[in-house]
Design a protein around this motif. Structure first.
Motif, short mmCIF file in Angstrom:
data_model
loop_
_atom_site.label_atom_id
_atom_site.label_comp_id
_atom_site.label_asym_id
_atom_site.label_seq_id
_atom_site.Cartn_x
_atom_site.Cartn_y
_atom_site.Cartn_z
N GLY A 264 61.25 51.97 -34.70
CA GLY A 264 59.84 52.22 -34.96
C GLY A 264 59.06 51.06 -35.54
N TYR B 107 55.99 53.62 -34.78
CA TYR B 107 55.12 54.37 -35.69
C TYR B 107 54.09 53.50 -36.40
CZ TYR B 107 59.48 53.32 -38.27
OH TYR B 107 60.61 52.74 -38.76
N GLU C 137 51.11 51.76 -31.27
CA GLU C 137 51.45 52.82 -32.22
C GLU C 137 51.44 54.18 -31.52
OE1 GLU C 137 48.79 52.70 -35.50
OE2 GLU C 137 49.61 50.85 -36.33
N PHE D 247 55.27 59.56 -41.40
CA PHE D 247 56.60 59.16 -40.95
C PHE D 247 57.45 58.93 -42.20
CE2 PHE D 247 54.75 58.82 -36.83
CZ PHE D 247 55.82 59.00 -35.95
N ASN E 190 62.53 59.79 -37.04
CA ASN E 190 61.75 59.43 -35.86
C ASN E 190 62.50 59.90 -34.60
OD1 ASN E 190 59.98 58.21 -34.06
ND2 ASN E 190 60.76 56.14 -34.41
#
Length: 217
Positions: free
Chosen positions: A215, A22, A92, A28, A16
């Motif tokens: 994330g 995320y 997000e 990811f 990331n």
């Protein structure tokens, strides 16, 4: 007969580079460090010497990749379980340090106790505990050995499940979660069907010093 344990395993570090939140965004993947972390979780579980009856993972790629070394170690297929997925989140794809300074986003921040920016904590707990209850009810390996169940999930679902089963309030400071990358939180179920926590371990702790963990929801 030994008590069955259900182990909630968090995924390893995600690649990331832009430090975005995320959430449920696709693609990811684990970083190289994250793959090493996932292997430490598999090694830790194997070192316990407890037979394992089933391996279950969130559908997100980082959870599936984190389950892969466990699958190889125990020679188990990965069962995908949507109920243990990361919750959705308004932010997000955003870098949180920037997003919270934008007045357009402020209405999504008004109620941290729910939280207003995503799925309610109680909703997360309900789906997680339902999935865990079903895991405890899976067929045993034999008449004398139930076999444990490993479930690879995400930080927030694991943490609020811990809080709920411990009888603690669900709203919290995300910076204070005891749920490190590739950590393992273990539970048992008593004769009355009550699930309680029996252990926590951080097998990737020595690798965490250089990890990026920004994330999670």
């Amino acid at each position: 007969m030994a008590n069955r344990q259900v182990h909630l395993v968090r995924h390893g570090e995600v690649y990331n580079p832009d430090h975005v939140l995320y959430g449920r965004l696709p693609e990811f993947h684990l970083s190289q460090l994250g793959r090493r972390m996932a292997q430490t979780a598999a090694d830790d579980l194997a070192a316990r010497g407890r037979p394992v009856a089933a391996l279950i993972a969130s559908p997100l790629i980082r959870a599936q990749e984190s389950a892969a070394p466990i699958s190889a170690r125990f020679e188990l297929d990965i069962r995908t379980e949507p109920r243990i997925i990361e919750p959705r989140n308004h932010f997000e794809g955003s870098v949180m340090e920037k997003a919270v300074k934008n007045p357009v986003n402020w209405p999504w921040l008004v109620n941290p106790m729910r939280p207003s920016w995503g799925e309610a904590y109680r909703s997360i707990v309900a789906r997680m505990t339902a999935a865990m209850t079903d895991a405890f009810a899976l067929p045993p390996l034999s008449e004398s050995e139930p076999g444990d169940v490993i479930m690879v999930s995400h930080q927030l679902p694991i943490w609020v499940t811990h809080l709920s089963l411990a009888g603690e309030r669900l709203w919290h400071d995300p910076r204070q979660r005891r749920c490190a990358l590739s950590s393992i939180t273990s539970f048992e179920q008593n004769a009355g069907g009550v699930i309680h926590e029996v252990g926590y371990s951080d097998p990737a702790g020595e690798l965490s010093g250089s990890a990026v963990d920004v994330g999670a929801v």
